[in-house]
Design a protein around this motif. Structure first.
Motif, PDB file in Angstrom:
ATOM      1  N   LYS A   1      -3.349  -3.344  15.655  1.00  0.00           N
ATOM      2  CA  LYS A   1      -2.370  -2.392  15.133  1.00  0.00           C
ATOM      3  C   LYS A   1      -1.626  -2.968  13.935  1.00  0.00           C
ATOM      4  CE  LYS A   1       1.539   0.443  16.683  1.00  0.00           C
ATOM      5  NZ  LYS A   1       2.429   0.769  17.821  1.00  0.00           N
ATOM      6  N   ASP A   2      -1.326  -4.252  13.984  1.00  0.00           N
ATOM      7  CA  ASP A   2      -0.646  -4.910  12.859  1.00  0.00           C
ATOM      8  C   ASP A   2      -1.496  -4.852  11.590  1.00  0.00           C
ATOM      9  OD1 ASP A   2       1.428  -6.982  11.779  1.00  0.00           O
ATOM     10  OD2 ASP A   2      -0.506  -7.953  11.479  1.00  0.00           O
ATOM     11  N   ARG A   3      -2.798  -5.151  11.734  1.00  0.00           N
ATOM     12  CA  ARG A   3      -3.681  -5.121  10.553  1.00  0.00           C
ATOM     13  C   ARG A   3      -3.812  -3.708   9.991  1.00  0.00           C
ATOM     14  NH1 ARG A   3      -6.591  -8.783  13.882  1.00  0.00           N
ATOM     15  NH2 ARG A   3      -8.050  -7.136  14.532  1.00  0.00           N
ATOM     16  N   ILE A   4      -3.877  -2.712  10.867  1.00  0.00           N
ATOM     17  CA  ILE A   4      -3.993  -1.330  10.403  1.00  0.00           C
ATOM     18  C   ILE A   4      -2.711  -0.883   9.709  1.00  0.00           C
ATOM     19  CG2 ILE A   4      -4.163   1.063  11.199  1.00  0.00           C
ATOM     20  CD1 ILE A   4      -6.216   0.119  13.242  1.00  0.00           C
ATOM     21  N   ASN A   5      -1.570  -1.284  10.234  1.00  0.00           N
ATOM     22  CA  ASN A   5      -0.300  -0.927   9.596  1.00  0.00           C
ATOM     23  C   ASN A   5      -0.193  -1.525   8.191  1.00  0.00           C
ATOM     24  OD1 ASN A   5       0.471   0.533  11.813  1.00  0.00           O
ATOM     25  ND2 ASN A   5       1.814  -1.052  12.655  1.00  0.00           N
ATOM     26  N   HIS A   6      -0.651  -2.757   8.027  1.00  0.00           N
ATOM     27  CA  HIS A   6      -0.677  -3.354   6.689  1.00  0.00           C
ATOM     28  C   HIS A   6      -1.616  -2.582   5.772  1.00  0.00           C
ATOM     29  CE1 HIS A   6       1.854  -6.929   7.017  1.00  0.00           C
ATOM     30  NE2 HIS A   6       1.371  -7.125   8.231  1.00  0.00           N
ATOM     31  N   GLY A   7      -2.749  -2.113   6.362  1.00  0.00           N
ATOM     32  CA  GLY A   7      -3.678  -1.317   5.565  1.00  0.00           C
ATOM     33  C   GLY A   7      -3.075   0.005   5.131  1.00  0.00           C
ATOM     34  N   VAL A   8      -2.239   0.602   5.984  1.00  0.00           N
ATOM     35  CA  VAL A   8      -1.565   1.859   5.621  1.00  0.00           C
ATOM     36  C   VAL A   8      -0.609   1.627   4.458  1.00  0.00           C
ATOM     37  CG1 VAL A   8       0.050   3.625   6.442  1.00  0.00           C
ATOM     38  CG2 VAL A   8      -1.816   2.863   7.928  1.00  0.00           C
ATOM     39  N   LEU A   9       0.116   0.505   4.490  1.00  0.00           N
ATOM     40  CA  LEU A   9       1.003   0.176   3.366  1.00  0.00           C
ATOM     41  C   LEU A   9       0.216  -0.006   2.072  1.00  0.00           C
ATOM     42  CD1 LEU A   9       3.562  -2.326   4.955  1.00  0.00           C
ATOM     43  CD2 LEU A   9       4.012  -0.003   4.157  1.00  0.00           C
ATOM     44  N   GLN A  10      -0.919  -0.680   2.165  1.00  0.00           N
ATOM     45  CA  GLN A  10      -1.756  -0.886   0.981  1.00  0.00           C
ATOM     46  C   GLN A  10      -2.291   0.444   0.461  1.00  0.00           C
ATOM     47  OE1 GLN A  10      -2.124  -3.674  -0.653  1.00  0.00           O
ATOM     48  NE2 GLN A  10      -3.542  -2.813  -2.163  1.00  0.00           N
ATOM     49  N   ALA A  11      -2.676   1.348   1.360  1.00  0.00           N
ATOM     50  CA  ALA A  11      -3.164   2.668   0.945  1.00  0.00           C
ATOM     51  C   ALA A  11      -2.070   3.453   0.234  1.00  0.00           C
ATOM     52  CB  ALA A  11      -3.663   3.442   2.169  1.00  0.00           C
ATOM     53  N   ALA A  12      -0.818   3.299   0.673  1.00  0.00           N
ATOM     54  CA  ALA A  12       0.296   3.987   0.012  1.00  0.00           C
ATOM     55  C   ALA A  12       0.477   3.477  -1.414  1.00  0.00           C
ATOM     56  CB  ALA A  12       1.574   3.787   0.823  1.00  0.00           C
ATOM     57  N   ARG A  13       0.331   2.171  -1.609  1.00  0.00           N
ATOM     58  CA  ARG A  13       0.470   1.613  -2.961  1.00  0.00           C
ATOM     59  C   ARG A  13      -0.668   2.089  -3.858  1.00  0.00           C
ATOM     60  NH1 ARG A  13       1.270  -3.204   0.177  1.00  0.00           N
ATOM     61  NH2 ARG A  13       3.506  -3.671   0.444  1.00  0.00           N
ATOM     62  N   GLU A  14      -1.888   2.110  -3.320  1.00  0.00           N
ATOM     63  CA  GLU A  14      -3.054   2.472  -4.135  1.00  0.00           C
ATOM     64  C   GLU A  14      -3.046   3.943  -4.521  1.00  0.00           C
ATOM     65  OE1 GLU A  14      -6.373   1.291  -1.803  1.00  0.00           O
ATOM     66  OE2 GLU A  14      -6.146  -0.867  -2.236  1.00  0.00           O
ATOM     67  N   THR A  15      -2.432   4.792  -3.705  1.00  0.00           N
ATOM     68  CA  THR A  15      -2.403   6.236  -4.016  1.00  0.00           C
ATOM     69  C   THR A  15      -1.068   6.658  -4.642  1.00  0.00           C
ATOM     70  OG1 THR A  15      -1.670   6.675  -1.739  1.00  0.00           O
ATOM     71  CG2 THR A  15      -4.048   6.801  -2.192  1.00  0.00           C
ATOM     72  N   ASN A  16      -0.226   5.686  -4.970  1.00  0.00           N
ATOM     73  CA  ASN A  16       1.049   5.958  -5.668  1.00  0.00           C
ATOM     74  C   ASN A  16       1.954   6.919  -4.899  1.00  0.00           C
ATOM     75  OD1 ASN A  16       0.433   4.311  -7.975  1.00  0.00           O
ATOM     76  ND2 ASN A  16      -0.904   5.973  -8.729  1.00  0.00           N
ATOM     77  N   VAL A  17       2.085   6.664  -3.596  1.00  0.00           N
ATOM     78  CA  VAL A  17       3.041   7.432  -2.812  1.00  0.00           C
ATOM     79  C   VAL A  17       4.096   6.467  -2.270  1.00  0.00           C
ATOM     80  CG1 VAL A  17       1.351   9.181  -2.152  1.00  0.00           C
ATOM     81  CG2 VAL A  17       1.720   7.203  -0.668  1.00  0.00           C
ATOM     82  N   SER A  18       5.260   6.990  -2.007  1.00  0.00           N
ATOM     83  CA  SER A  18       6.368   6.160  -1.529  1.00  0.00           C
ATOM     84  C   SER A  18       6.814   6.645  -0.168  1.00  0.00           C
ATOM     85  CB  SER A  18       7.542   6.222  -2.508  1.00  0.00           C
ATOM     86  OG  SER A  18       7.163   5.720  -3.782  1.00  0.00           O
ATOM     87  N   MET A  19       7.159   5.669   0.680  1.00  0.00           N
ATOM     88  CA  MET A  19       7.667   6.002   2.005  1.00  0.00           C
ATOM     89  C   MET A  19       9.081   6.566   1.864  1.00  0.00           C
ATOM     90  SD  MET A  19       5.182   5.084   3.978  1.00  0.00           S
ATOM     91  CE  MET A  19       3.747   3.981   3.961  1.00  0.00           C
ATOM     92  N   ALA A  20       9.361   7.565   2.662  1.00  0.00           N
ATOM     93  CA  ALA A  20      10.687   8.184   2.624  1.00  0.00           C
ATOM     94  C   ALA A  20      11.612   7.490   3.603  1.00  0.00           C
ATOM     95  CB  ALA A  20      10.583   9.659   2.953  1.00  0.00           C
ATOM     96  N   PHE A  21      12.859   7.623   3.378  1.00  0.00           N
ATOM     97  CA  PHE A  21      13.859   7.130   4.318  1.00  0.00           C
ATOM     98  C   PHE A  21      14.869   8.247   4.518  1.00  0.00           C
ATOM     99  CE2 PHE A  21      14.858   5.778   0.016  1.00  0.00           C
ATOM    100  CZ  PHE A  21      16.153   6.228  -0.170  1.00  0.00           C
ATOM    101  N   PRO A  22      15.580   8.242   5.657  1.00  0.00           N
ATOM    102  CA  PRO A  22      16.538   9.337   5.919  1.00  0.00           C
ATOM    103  C   PRO A  22      17.541   9.482   4.771  1.00  0.00           C
ATOM    104  CG  PRO A  22      16.249   7.974   7.870  1.00  0.00           C
ATOM    105  CD  PRO A  22      15.526   7.277   6.751  1.00  0.00           C
ATOM    106  N   SER A  23      17.684  10.689   4.251  1.00  0.00           N
ATOM    107  CA  SER A  23      18.566  10.930   3.122  1.00  0.00           C
ATOM    108  C   SER A  23      19.209  12.301   3.211  1.00  0.00           C
ATOM    109  CB  SER A  23      17.813  10.791   1.791  1.00  0.00           C
ATOM    110  OG  SER A  23      16.764  11.740   1.735  1.00  0.00           O
TER     111      SER A  23
END
Length: 357
Positions: free
Chosen positions: A328-350
């Motif tokens: 699960k740790d490796r997959i979560n890191h992969g999800v972060l990398q996929a977000a960088r490669e597709t130029n999307v940003s994680m949201a935070f409560p706002s």
């Protein structure tokens, strides 16, 4: 004191001193030579085992040689006792004491021999069929052997002292009824342990979760109770009668583990980038060898309060909980990398504030 000295003097005057010295010499000689004699007997008795498995022969020698040496010595003293020509009362008392010691040594040596046999059997089974080994059955068998030997040894040792045990048992009267009533819970736990052994809901080393949210690794299954090591490190002892009737979730026995989570993206994320991110995460899961085929699903799930919610579901073919966390740790890191490669940003409560004109 004078009477005692007079009895000793009379004993030496009436005893056959030649026979007495010969017997005493033999007893002392056997006491000195008991260990080499027993070692020689074991070498001759286990010649084949010594050639095929020297380690097992060494275990036998370490566990039994010293005990068997004392068994041999006490047996010889019992045989030689009539030659000492002791008074009947003294002779009877010494014979009973020596018989008790001999029985204790014999049953203890038998117990060690049976423990070696049981451990060797399960070790051999573990090497041949590691998936068939049942630690619960091993612990149950060891506990059963211990209980049976204690009962048989107690009867054997008490018989020379009290004669027939039937009179002793009959004399207990109402106390026997009280003991039987007090033993009801012990019998319930005993039958619970049999149920656990036959049904095999868990084995030693399994991680289980009970209906009252008790959880941990099973460390020992005995005749009365089962010991569980919790994640906090504390040891919990649970009666087998309770376990036999409880709902048990065996986390170790599961073949797969299902993981579900969501990823929140900023509302300003373009639709094209969102689609690319979903495809990238799905491709990441499909390429992972620990992810079960046809178990993955990644989709644009919801419009959250402050994020575009992407749902992720997948299963891993790993039963061990801590190994699953590593995947699960490796997959979560992969999800972060996929977000960088597709130029999307994680949201935070706002919270957005609009000022009226």
């Amino acid at each position: 004191m004078e009477q005692f000295l007079e009895n000793i003097k009379e004993y030496f005057q009436t005893a056959n001193l030649t026979t007495l010295f010969i017997v005493c010499g033999l007893v002392v000689l056997v006491f000195i030579m008991k260990q080499p004699l027993v070692t020689l007997i074991l070498r001759l008795a286990f010649t084949k085992l010594r050639r095929e498995s020297s380690n097992r022969y060494d275990e036998i020698k370490d566990k039994l040689a010293k005990l068997l040496g004392y068994v041999l010595f006490v047996s010889l003293v019992l045989i030689a006792l009539p030659y000492f020509s002791l008074p009947d009362v003294t002779n009877t008392l010494i014979r009973k004491v020596l018989t008790t010691v001999l029985l204790l040594l014999t049953f203890y040596a038998l117990y060690r021999a049976l423990m070696l046999t049981v451990n060797w059997h399960f070790d051999t089974l573990a090497r041949r069929k590691p998936d068939k080994i049942n630690k619960s059955a091993q612990n149950f068998l060891i506990s059963g052997i211990r209980v049976v030997l204690i009962i048989v040894a107690a009867i054997s040792i008490l018989t020379p002292w009290v004669g027939s045990l039937s009179g002793l048992i009959a004399g207990l009267g109402i106390s026997s009824l009280a003991v039987a009533l007090a033993a009801q819970e012990s019998l319930s736990n005993f039958f619970g342990s049999i149920s656990i052994m036959l049904d095999k809901p868990f084995d030693v080393g399994d991680f289980i979760v009970l209906s009252d949210n008790q959880m941990g690794n099973v460390e020992h299954v005995g005749l009365r109770s089962t010991r569980i090591r919790q994640l906090s490190g504390s040891m919990v002892t649970i009666p087998n009668s309770q376990l036999a009737s409880d709902v048990i979730n065996n986390e170790t026995k599961r073949s797969t583990r299902r993981i579900k989570f969501t990823v929140g993206l900023e509302y300003r994320t373009p639709d094209q980038n969102l689609t690319q991110f979903v495809d990238a995460v799905e491709d990441l899961l499909l390429k992972n060898p620990n992810v079960v085929d046809d178990s993955t699903k990644v989709w644009f799930d919801d419009f959250g309060d402050s994020a575009l919610v992407v749902g992720v579901i997948y299963s891993v073919n790993i039963a061990d909980y801590f190994e699953m966390l590593s995947v699960k740790d490796r997959i979560n890191h992969g999800v972060l990398q996929a977000a960088r490669e597709t130029n999307v940003s994680m949201a935070f409560p706002s919270i957005s504030l609009y000022q009226a004109d």
